[in-house]
Every structure is written in structure tokens, then in C-alpha cells.
Motif scaffolding. Structure first.
Motif, PDB file in Angstrom:
ATOM      1  N   UNK A   7       9.396   2.677  -6.141  1.00  0.00           N
ATOM      2  CA  UNK A   7       8.167   3.376  -7.117  1.00  0.00           C
ATOM      3  C   UNK A   7       7.733   4.592  -6.458  1.00  0.00           C
ATOM      4  N   UNK A   8       6.894   5.398  -7.181  1.00  0.00           N
ATOM      5  CA  UNK A   8       6.441   6.556  -6.857  1.00  0.00           C
ATOM      6  C   UNK A   8       4.899   6.210  -6.477  1.00  0.00           C
ATOM      7  N   UNK A   9       4.374   6.372  -5.320  1.00  0.00           N
ATOM      8  CA  UNK A   9       3.088   6.268  -4.811  1.00  0.00           C
ATOM      9  C   UNK A   9       2.411   7.455  -4.470  1.00  0.00           C
ATOM     10  N   UNK A  10       1.260   7.625  -5.076  1.00  0.00           N
ATOM     11  CA  UNK A  10       0.368   9.007  -4.689  1.00  0.00           C
ATOM     12  C   UNK A  10      -0.547   8.383  -3.734  1.00  0.00           C
ATOM     13  N   UNK A  11      -0.598   9.040  -2.542  1.00  0.00           N
ATOM     14  CA  UNK A  11      -1.609   8.543  -1.434  1.00  0.00           C
ATOM     15  C   UNK A  11      -2.888   9.384  -1.878  1.00  0.00           C
ATOM     16  N   UNK A  12      -3.917   8.581  -1.679  1.00  0.00           N
ATOM     17  CA  UNK A  12      -5.253   9.030  -1.985  1.00  0.00           C
ATOM     18  C   UNK A  12      -6.167   8.866  -0.829  1.00  0.00           C
ATOM     19  N   UNK A  13      -6.086   8.054  -0.001  1.00  0.00           N
ATOM     20  CA  UNK A  13      -7.154   8.006   1.180  1.00  0.00           C
ATOM     21  C   UNK A  13      -6.515   7.297   2.215  1.00  0.00           C
ATOM     22  N   UNK A  14      -7.145   7.479   3.317  1.00  0.00           N
ATOM     23  CA  UNK A  14      -6.630   6.853   4.787  1.00  0.00           C
ATOM     24  C   UNK A  14      -7.852   5.610   4.752  1.00  0.00           C
ATOM     25  N   UNK A  15      -7.430   4.485   5.090  1.00  0.00           N
ATOM     26  CA  UNK A  15      -8.569   3.453   5.480  1.00  0.00           C
ATOM     27  C   UNK A  15      -7.880   2.696   6.650  1.00  0.00           C
ATOM     28  N   UNK A  16      -8.956   1.759   7.141  1.00  0.00           N
ATOM     29  CA  UNK A  16      -8.545   1.205   8.371  1.00  0.00           C
ATOM     30  C   UNK A  16      -7.069   0.500   8.282  1.00  0.00           C
ATOM     31  N   UNK A  17      -6.331   0.637   8.898  1.00  0.00           N
ATOM     32  CA  UNK A  17      -4.855   0.012   9.077  1.00  0.00           C
ATOM     33  C   UNK A  17      -3.788   0.660   8.423  1.00  0.00           C
ATOM     34  N   UNK A  18      -4.380   1.521   7.732  1.00  0.00           N
ATOM     35  CA  UNK A  18      -3.070   2.582   6.751  1.00  0.00           C
ATOM     36  C   UNK A  18      -3.541   3.289   5.586  1.00  0.00           C
ATOM     37  N   UNK A  19      -2.920   3.391   4.264  1.00  0.00           N
ATOM     38  CA  UNK A  19      -3.330   4.200   3.415  1.00  0.00           C
ATOM     39  C   UNK A  19      -3.358   3.653   1.817  1.00  0.00           C
ATOM     40  N   UNK A  20      -4.136   4.093   1.286  1.00  0.00           N
ATOM     41  CA  UNK A  20      -4.417   3.354  -0.240  1.00  0.00           C
ATOM     42  C   UNK A  20      -3.581   4.713  -0.945  1.00  0.00           C
ATOM     43  N   UNK A  21      -2.711   3.823  -1.654  1.00  0.00           N
ATOM     44  CA  UNK A  21      -2.069   4.687  -2.995  1.00  0.00           C
ATOM     45  C   UNK A  21      -2.127   4.214  -4.201  1.00  0.00           C
ATOM     46  N   UNK A  22      -1.875   5.098  -5.286  1.00  0.00           N
ATOM     47  CA  UNK A  22      -1.870   4.648  -6.661  1.00  0.00           C
ATOM     48  C   UNK A  22      -0.618   4.484  -7.233  1.00  0.00           C
ATOM     49  N   UNK A  23      -0.102   3.366  -7.819  1.00  0.00           N
ATOM     50  CA  UNK A  23       1.179   3.269  -8.265  1.00  0.00           C
ATOM     51  C   UNK A  23       0.949   2.508  -9.693  1.00  0.00           C
ATOM     52  N   UNK A  24       1.352   3.497 -10.770  1.00  0.00           N
ATOM     53  CA  UNK A  24       1.274   3.266 -12.255  1.00  0.00           C
ATOM     54  C   UNK A  24      -0.103   2.495 -12.469  1.00  0.00           C
ATOM     55  N   UNK A  25      -1.022   3.267 -11.996  1.00  0.00           N
ATOM     56  CA  UNK A  25      -2.469   2.933 -12.251  1.00  0.00           C
ATOM     57  C   UNK A  25      -2.866   1.624 -11.314  1.00  0.00           C
ATOM     58  N   UNK A  26      -2.063   1.185 -10.592  1.00  0.00           N
ATOM     59  CA  UNK A  26      -2.728   0.149  -9.818  1.00  0.00           C
ATOM     60  C   UNK A  26      -2.992   0.556  -8.390  1.00  0.00           C
ATOM     61  N   UNK A  27      -3.926   0.164  -7.768  1.00  0.00           N
ATOM     62  CA  UNK A  27      -4.145   0.286  -6.243  1.00  0.00           C
ATOM     63  C   UNK A  27      -3.192  -0.509  -5.249  1.00  0.00           C
ATOM     64  N   UNK A  28      -2.779   0.352  -4.440  1.00  0.00           N
ATOM     65  CA  UNK A  28      -1.674  -0.130  -3.467  1.00  0.00           C
ATOM     66  C   UNK A  28      -2.278   0.207  -2.223  1.00  0.00           C
ATOM     67  N   UNK A  29      -1.605  -0.634  -1.315  1.00  0.00           N
ATOM     68  CA  UNK A  29      -1.937  -0.297   0.145  1.00  0.00           C
ATOM     69  C   UNK A  29      -0.615  -0.436   1.120  1.00  0.00           C
ATOM     70  N   UNK A  30      -0.600   0.782   1.847  1.00  0.00           N
ATOM     71  CA  UNK A  30       0.619   0.950   2.572  1.00  0.00           C
ATOM     72  C   UNK A  30       0.191   0.753   4.093  1.00  0.00           C
ATOM     73  N   UNK A  31       0.457  -0.112   4.907  1.00  0.00           N
ATOM     74  CA  UNK A  31       0.099  -0.256   6.323  1.00  0.00           C
ATOM     75  C   UNK A  31       0.645   0.753   7.033  1.00  0.00           C
TER      76      UNK A  31
END
Length: 383
Positions: free
Chosen positions: A115-139
């Protein structure tokens, strides 16, 4: 009331209760939009009454009017948050749409697709990304093949990722970019290891510097050039001679497909400066230089900066000595004869003894030549 009428009424109640029981919170069902005004849309899902859906549950972000989203006659999916009550229940198109996305995401994961994930912010332990309107997490450990100190460089970027964990009830979506990179690396490694041979010279790009050398990308696979193979000159730190991003030519020293290791050398793509310096001298030459180091087996003399020769212990003086400092000291200027130049082992053997003996022999010869005319004149006079 007659018995027949009572039976009909009871049957209607039972049918209503039966219809009611077909719906339960958490279900996603299809409904038809019957009426729409500014604030809500009335949807028929086959329940005993049409259920109003407020505009905030029709789309996200909330529209100015429900009419901007749906119109009478539209077939839409709605999520049942609750059923019954004065309004017939609480429905949400937003949650239904999201539920569909979650189901699509599960299917994507099962098929092993990306999937294509748009990185929105840095959080503890990784990155927050948006995928098709869903909030995802990339460690952080799943972003690159190696440790990344500053994850902030990825914010606002869109990256290709692989769903590795999905829990729609907990609204949990975990993604990995590393697994994609690992797969690409493995495919490239397989291709490169099947064709790459030791002894070749190839082009590469410096990817990472470490204390013991440099990792160089040679077409999708990293090889290591040890610090001793970076330059013919002594290198204290790799950063003294290389920078990340430098394009270089490298000599492939060794390829080990089993351990996935490639040993590289930059210096072996260049002519050894020692050979250039050695070409200036020949065996039998007499040269002068400074003693720079004493050892148990002799003394090293600097022929020119960065170019030394060895005077073996037996060539330091005419008499037998146990230590080099019995004949010379560091800093002494001495004259030597070049005895041997070994280009394969990069060694030059020098002799103080031979230079001294040759000088004495030459002086003796000159004295004989100078005294010969005088002797001839004296003999002629006596006659």
C-alpha cells in the motif's frame, strides 16, 4: 376482540420482533436513502422504520449539508451502532466506509500486496502514516534496513509499505517498509551473487561509513571496503578519504554467496604510489637519508617522505653488533647503497657497509691514479 384478530396482531408482533432480531450492533448492512435534508438523511435498512443518519456520520470531515453526500434513491452501506429506540437506531456511513476499508486492508494483507502510506508525524517508537483513510503505524525498526537516527526526514513523504498486523476492532494497523526492502535486497543479491566474480572492477556509491571501513552499494547490494583497503596511504578514519554519496570504482576482492558478503577495495583500482617512487631508484645507487626507526633486526631509513628502506643489522657497520643503536640512532643522516628492490613484497634493502666500503675503494683508486704520474716523473728524473 375476536380470536382471529388477536392471532393476526400477535403474528404481526412476532414478525416485527423477528425482523428486529436480524439486526445487531456491529453489522454493516445496505440501505436506501429515502429522504435528505440539510442535517441528516433518512435510510431504509429493512427495519420497521426509516432511521435518520446525521451528516457527521455520512462523511469525514463533516460536510456542510447531508445533500452534499447523498440523495434520495442512493444505495449506501451503513454501520449499525445501535438498534431500537425512538429514532429506530444509530447508523453511520463513516464507520461502514471505514469497515469496508478495513476489510479491503485485510484482503490486501492476505494477498501479500503493498500500500501507499503517507507519513504524517513522528511518535514514540516510530511513525504515523495514513493509508486509504486509516491510521497506520510504522515501527522505527521497520522503516529501513539499518538504524535511522532521525525519523523526521520521512514526514510528509509517501512510501510503499506492507501491512503486517491488522485488528479492525482495536483500529490497529501496523506497516513495514523494511520487509519490502529486504525482499528487493534478496532479489538483487541473488542476481548479483550469480554474476559477480572476484577480480572485477565495478562502480559503486558510498552508502555508510563505519570505524572499520565503508559500505559501498554496487548495484543494490552493499559490499565492505575495509579501512586498510581505502587508500595506499595510512587512513585513520574512513571520513578522511570518503563521504557518503561518493561515486567510486572498486575492485572485487572476494564474493561469498553463502554468507552474502562481498569484500571490496578502492586502493586496488589505483596504481600503488610505492611503485612510482621505487622507479626512481636502481640497485647499486648510492643515496642519503635519515634513520627513522630502530628494530631488533636493523634500522629503517627514510628515502623520501612515505618511502622507507631497511638496513639489516649486518649492514649497519663492519663489526658485529647486538643492537642497532650500537651503530646508528634515530635522526642520524647516513649514506647507503641500494642492494635490492623487491617490487612484489614492496621492500628495499640498503647497506651502510657497502656504501662505506665502495667509498673507500673509490678513494683508494683515485689516490693510486693521482700518485701514478708523480711516480713516473720521479723515475724519469733519476734516469
Amino acid at each position: 376482540m375476536s380470536e382471529d384478530m388477536k392471532n393476526v396482531e400477535d403474528m404481526g408482533t412476532l414478525l416485527e420482533e423477528s425482523d428486529f432480531k436480524e439486526f445487531k450492533p456491529g453489522d454493516v448492512v445496505e440501505g436506501e436513502v429515502i429522504k435528505v435534508d440539510r442535517d441528516e438523511a433518512y435510510v431504509d435498512i429493512g427495519y420497521k422504520q426509516e432511521i435518520p443518519v446525521p451528516k457527521r456520520e455520512l462523511a469525514y470531515p463533516e460536510p456542510e449539508s447531508a445533500k452534499d453526500v447523498v440523495k434520495p434513491g442512493d444505495k449506501i452501506n451503513v454501520y449499525i451502532q445501535s438498534i431500537g429506540g425512538e429514532n429506530g437506531g444509530v447508523l453511520s456511513k463513516v464507520k461502514a466506509d471505514r469497515q469496508v476499508v478495513w476489510e479491503d486492508m485485510k484482503a490486501i494483507k492476505e494477498r501479500g500486496e503493498t500500500v501507499e502510506a503517507q507519513i504524517t508525524q513522528v511518535v514514540k517508537g516510530g511513525l504515523v502514516a495514513v493509508v486509504n483513510g486509516l491510521r497506520g503505524f510504522i515501527p522505527a525498526s521497520q522503516m529501513e534496513l539499518h538504524f535511522v537516527k532521525d525519523l523526521g526526514v520521512y514526514v510528509n513523504q509517501t512510501v510503499t509499505a506492507l501491512p503486517i498486523e491488522i485488528d479492525s476492532h482495536k483500529q490497529r494497523l501496523v506497516l513495514s517498509r523494511r520487509r519490502i526492502l529486504e525482499k528487493e535486497r534478496d532479489e538483487k543479491q541473488q542476481e548479483i551473487f550469480s554474476t559477480l566474480e572476484a577480480g572485477r572492477i565495478v562502480k559503486g556509491v558510498v552508502k555508510r561509513l563505519v570505524d572499520y571501513g565503508a559500505f559501498i552499494d554496487i548495484g543494490g547490494v552493499d559490499g565492505l571496503a575495509h579501512i586498510s583497503d581505502l587508500s595506499w596511504e595510512r587512513v585513520k578514519q574512513p571520513s578522511d578519504v570518503l563521504q557518503v554519496g561518493d561515486e567510486v570504482e572498486v575492485f572485487v576482492k572476494n564474493v561469498d554467496p553463502e554468507s552474502k558478503r562481498i569484500s571490496l577495495s578502492i586502493k586496488d583500482t589505483q596504481r600503488d604510489p610505492w611503485l612510482d617512487k621505487a622507479e626512481k631508484y636502481h640497485e647499486g645507487d648510492y643515496i642519503e637519508g635519515k634513520i627513522i626507526k630502530l628494530t631488533d633486526f636493523g634500522a629503517f631509513m627514510e628515502i623520501e617522505p612515505g618511502f622507507d628502506g631497511l638496513i639489516p643489522m649486518g649492514e649497519l657497520c663492519d663489526r658485529r653488533i647486538e643492537r642497532a643503536d650500537e651503530a646508528v640512532h634515530t635522526g642520524d643522516e647516513v649514506k647507503v647503497k641500494v642492494m635490492r628492490i623487491d617490487t612484489k613484497r614492496k621492500r628495499i634493502s640498503l647497506s651502510v657497509n657497502r656504501a662505506r666500503r665502495d667509498a673507500e675503494t673509490e678513494n683508494y683508486r683515485r689516490n693510486r691514479e693521482e700518485s701514478a704520474p708523480a711516480e713516473e716523473t720521479a723515475e724519469n728524473t733519476e734516469e
